[in-house]
Scaffold this active site. Structure first.
Site, PDB file in Angstrom:
ATOM      1  CG  HIS A 119      37.794  50.245  35.753  1.00  0.00           C
ATOM      2  ND1 HIS A 119      38.045  49.011  35.408  1.00  0.00           N
ATOM      3  CD2 HIS A 119      39.060  50.649  36.611  1.00  0.00           C
ATOM      4  CE1 HIS A 119      39.291  48.534  35.644  1.00  0.00           C
ATOM      5  NE2 HIS A 119      39.998  49.428  36.540  1.00  0.00           N
ATOM      6  CB  THR A 120      35.565  55.782  33.591  1.00  0.00           C
ATOM      7  OG1 THR A 120      36.624  56.306  34.093  1.00  0.00           O
ATOM      8  CG2 THR A 120      34.658  57.101  33.061  1.00  0.00           C
ATOM      9  CD  GLN A 121      31.425  50.981  34.476  1.00  0.00           C
ATOM     10  OE1 GLN A 121      30.485  50.736  33.671  1.00  0.00           O
ATOM     11  NE2 GLN A 121      32.707  50.370  34.862  1.00  0.00           N
TER      12      GLN A 121
END
Lengths: 257, 259, 273
Positions: free
Chosen positions: C32-34
């Site tokens: 996922h977006t980090q």
């Protein structure tokens, strides 16, 4: 994560929002989405014989920033009952827990022929909610209060995974300045380290339930002192009092510096 | 002997274009005791007649609170009403949690209408056997809706459902122009007068069989039962039907729906 | 011929070889977006007597690169509300295009006189943000929701963690350090709101945008500003009804810039000659 137990100790003592960068085992610094924050603030609860007071400051912080001076931390769990919940820690989790409780109390009412949930049932339910989230804990430190069926004051305090005492407490405090306030309440509510003057320190001062005026004074003293010594406490003080006649709320000023 | 071949399920039209199972469901409403609803500019009121099946039993529940701004009165199968009202409570709670908005009355009414309609179009399903009067207050003011198992919903200034409700409707039709500017108390009395007119000749309104609920702008939904309705009944004076001779049609109606 | 219907019309294995399905599954867990990629900086907003003013510049940065200079970070949602977004631009666009636009369309199609106002939209957004953070898949934004609600000006903030709070003067990002102290000088608390005129509020926000442009390296001198006010309109039936009016100022250039202070600056601060 910044659970209180993970705070660095000793000379590296820091504010509650400080999280050191974590070094992964490979030696490189790992960046990762941190789902928690600490929004500061403090809550306390004190019982009398037939009344209970929950209070919290209204400062909402992120790091050194003051986001808002008027965010309340004490919630009524319904319009026509004496259930009151104060939560502090990560603001989003706190509000979520409070909302879960409001919903449970409302559902209970409709499912039990418009009878209100008892304070002991609400207390057990809150514990269950927090415990069910133990693998991704709600970083919310809760204090729950109300009057039982005999009109006696009940006060429960929780850790973030739902531990609590069924017997309840006479006083409780949670949040960033709780370590400043707890010893004060020990002394002033439980009369710890107080002795009968004539006994030369041999006989402890007997514990008696406090009257509403004394409790109100204690609450204000606790918060004015915490405001002086902790940067995350201040702005306003929300005081909610539960008696057999209902729930009343008052907001007084604290220092804004 | 004649046998209706078109009433075995709710998905088959009769050659006349009727769905008998749905019509039978509407008949189930008439088996229930009467419920009356009416609205003013500021309030929505529900009144209903409770029955007890036998002396030993308690009176059945006729009005159910859904939320602080909304409640329903029912006529017909009470268990079906419970299912619908539980669904309405869920909708109401969802609206509050997701949008911090008390659910608009028309929305929640349309939601149960859609549920009811599905039952008229799927094989093996049974239409709800209950009619509801939904009274509530939202941002656009007080509202009264009637719900039918066919999935039909309509908004009313005054409405009555259940056994002998035609008599109550007759009263409402005569008096409805006064409702708009009525006070809270006047509106309740109008409701009780309509209810009174639907009583059978040997029956009267008592604190035991009359139930009242009021919701208003800035006033939470509240249910009044037992002694709480005593004062209104006193103001009402005559607690028996004020109607003289019954018309043939009404007499016929009361035959198969006797209390 | 192969009699399995699922094989019909597919390239035959004996002719083309077995299909290489390796790209259909990743050997890695889902990521996922980090961190945000293309980002917007501060949003500034202030309540005044009779409304709210909100502003954000038109820059979308890619790291330190000023990537897009015509991005609108303020958007009207429904009839009563402006949502201003800082943080990841693609997440902001997702929020608007996939969530808010359909939500408003559904609401307005009901045509029953009910509208989602600022507080409703704010609540919805906070819930979305908190749910996404709880799934470890955050929408990397800090949002300000400004509008007219229930006869009062409305202003509140929600971020990628689902943290929510409300105050009469708010700002996201760098503005929380630089703009909020300036705004609090004229609006220390809710009670002060009624003494602030629309002109004062707009001037204060414009001043903040200037200070931010001076000091925030990820900012632009071109910005948008929206002013939400209420007005009384007479309906056809002769009743006075409240209507929310949103006035837009787009593509405005910062006025009266003064870079005099820059003349004295040498190096990064320690240097004096």
């Amino acid at each position: 994560m910044s659970l209180p137990s993970m705070q660095p100790l000793g000379y590296d003592q820091s504010y509650s929002f400080h999280t050191p960068a974590s070094k992964a085992s490979g030696g490189y610094t790992q960046h990762r989405f941190n789902p928690y924050a600490d929004n500061g603030g403090t809550i306390i609860g004190i019982t009398g014989e037939d009344f209970v007071v929950l209070a919290g400051d209204t400062r909402h912080t992120s790091g050194y920033n003051i986001n808002s001076r008027t965010e309340k931390k004490v919630y009524r769990l319904g319009g026509d009952n004496g259930l009151v919940l104060a939560t502090v820690g990560f603001g989003a989790d706190s509000k979520d827990v409070a909302e879960t409780m409001m919903r449970a109390v409302n559902d209970f009412k409709f499912n039990h022929n418009l009878k209100n949930m008892s304070v002991s049932a609400a207390a057990q339910y809150l514990s269950t909610v927090l415990y069910n989230n133990r693998f991704f804990p709600k970083y919310a430190n809760c204090v729950l209060a109300g009057l039982d069926k005999d009109g006696k004051a009940r006060l429960y305090s929780y850790d973030s995974v739902g531990s609590y005492s069924k017997e309840g407490e006479t006083r409780a405090s949670a949040g960033s300045a709780s370590s400043l306030i707890v010893p004060f309440l020990d002394n002033q509510v439980e009369f710890k380290n107080q002795f009968v003057p004539s006994s030369k320190g041999q006989e402890e001062r007997p514990v008696v339930p406090l009257d509403p005026i004394t409790v109100a004074k204690l609450v204000k003293d606790a918060f004015t002192s915490a405001t002086e010594r902790h940067i995350e406490v201040g702005d306003g003080l929300q005081i909610v009092t539960v008696t057999k006649d209902g729930v009343s709320e008052e907001v007084v000023d604290l220092k804004k510096d | 002997m004649f046998r209706n071949n078109y009433d075995n399920d709710s998905v088959t039209f009769s050659p006349q274009g009727r769905i008998f199972q749905v019509e039978y469901a509407l008949e189930a409403i008439k088996q229930g005791s009467v419920a009356v609803g009416l609205v003013s500019k500021t309030h929505a009121v529900l009144v209903a007649l409770k029955r007890n099946a036998e002396e030993l039993g308690s009176y059945q529940k006729k009005i159910i609170g859904i939320d602080t701004h909304l409640g329903v009165a029912l006529a017909g199968l009470a268990p079906d009403a419970r299912v619908l009202s539980n669904f309405m409570r869920q909708q109401s709670m969802s609206s509050r949690l997701l949008y911090s908005r008390p659910v608009p009355i028309s929305r929640v009414v349309n939601a149960i209408a859609d549920k009811a309609q599905v039952n008229t179009q799927h094989y093996g399903r049974r239409p709800y056997g209950v009619g509801l009067l939904v009274a509530g207050v939202d941002e656009t003011g007080p509202h009264l809706w009637e719900f039918q198992p066919s999935g039909m919903v309509l908004e009313y200034k005054g409405a009555a459902i259940g056994a002998r409700s035609q008599s109550a409707r007759t009263y409402l039709e005569r008096a409805f122009e006064e409702f708009v500017d009525s006070s809270r108390e006047e509106l309740v009395l109008h409701g009780l007068k309509a209810l009174r007119d639907s009583l059978a000749q040997d029956k009267e309104l008592t604190v035991a069989n009359t139930t009242v609920s009021v919701v208003g702008i800035g006033e939470n939904f509240k249910l009044y039962d037992g002694d709480e309705v005593g004062e209104w009944l006193e103001k009402l004076g005559n607690v028996q039907s004020s109607r003289g001779g019954r018309t043939g049609e009404e007499a016929a109606e009361s035959m198969d729906t006797s209390e | 011929m192969n009699h399995f219907p699922e094989a019909w019309g597919r390239p035959r294995n004996d002719v083309y070889g077995v299909y290489d399905a390796s790209h259909l599954q990743s050997s890695m867990p889902n990521q996922h977006t980090q961190s945000p990629i293309v980002t917007g900086t501060s949003v500034v907003a202030l309540k005044f007597n009779g409304g709210v003013v909100i502003a954000a510049d038109n820059l979308a940065s890619y790291g330190s690169l000023a990537r897009f200079t015509d991005i609108e970070r303020l958007k009207q949602v429904g009839t009563h509300t402006i949502v201003g977004a800082g943080g990841d631009i693609s997440d902001m666009q997702y929020l608007h295009e996939k969530l808010l636009d359909p939500l408003i369309i559904k609401e307005e199609y009901q045509n029953d006189g009910h509208h989602l106002r600022a507080s409703h939209i704010y609540r919805y957004l906070s819930k979305v943000l908190y749910h996404r953070r709880s799934k470890f898949n955050p929408l990397w934004n800090t949002l300000l929701v400004a509008g007219w609600d229930d006869g009062k000006p409305f202003l509140a903030s929600a971020d990628l963690l689902g943290t929510t709070f409300s105050a009469p003067a708010l700002s996201t990002g760098y503005g929380a350090q630089l703009a909020v102290p300036l705004l609090r000088r004229i609006c220390p608390d809710e009670a002060a709101v009624e003494n602030i005129t629309r002109e004062q509020a707009v001037a204060a926000v414009e001043e903040c945008m200037k200070v931010l442009f001076y000091r925030d390296a990820r900012s632009l001198s071109k910005y948008s500003l929206a002013i939400i006010t209420r007005e009384d309109v007479e309906s056809a039936e002769g009743e006075t009804k409240e209507r929310v009016n949103i006035e837009w100022k787009k593509d405005i250039e910062l006025q009266n810039q003064s870079w005099k202070f820059a003349e004295g600056i040498r190096g990064y601060g320690a240097q004096v000659v």
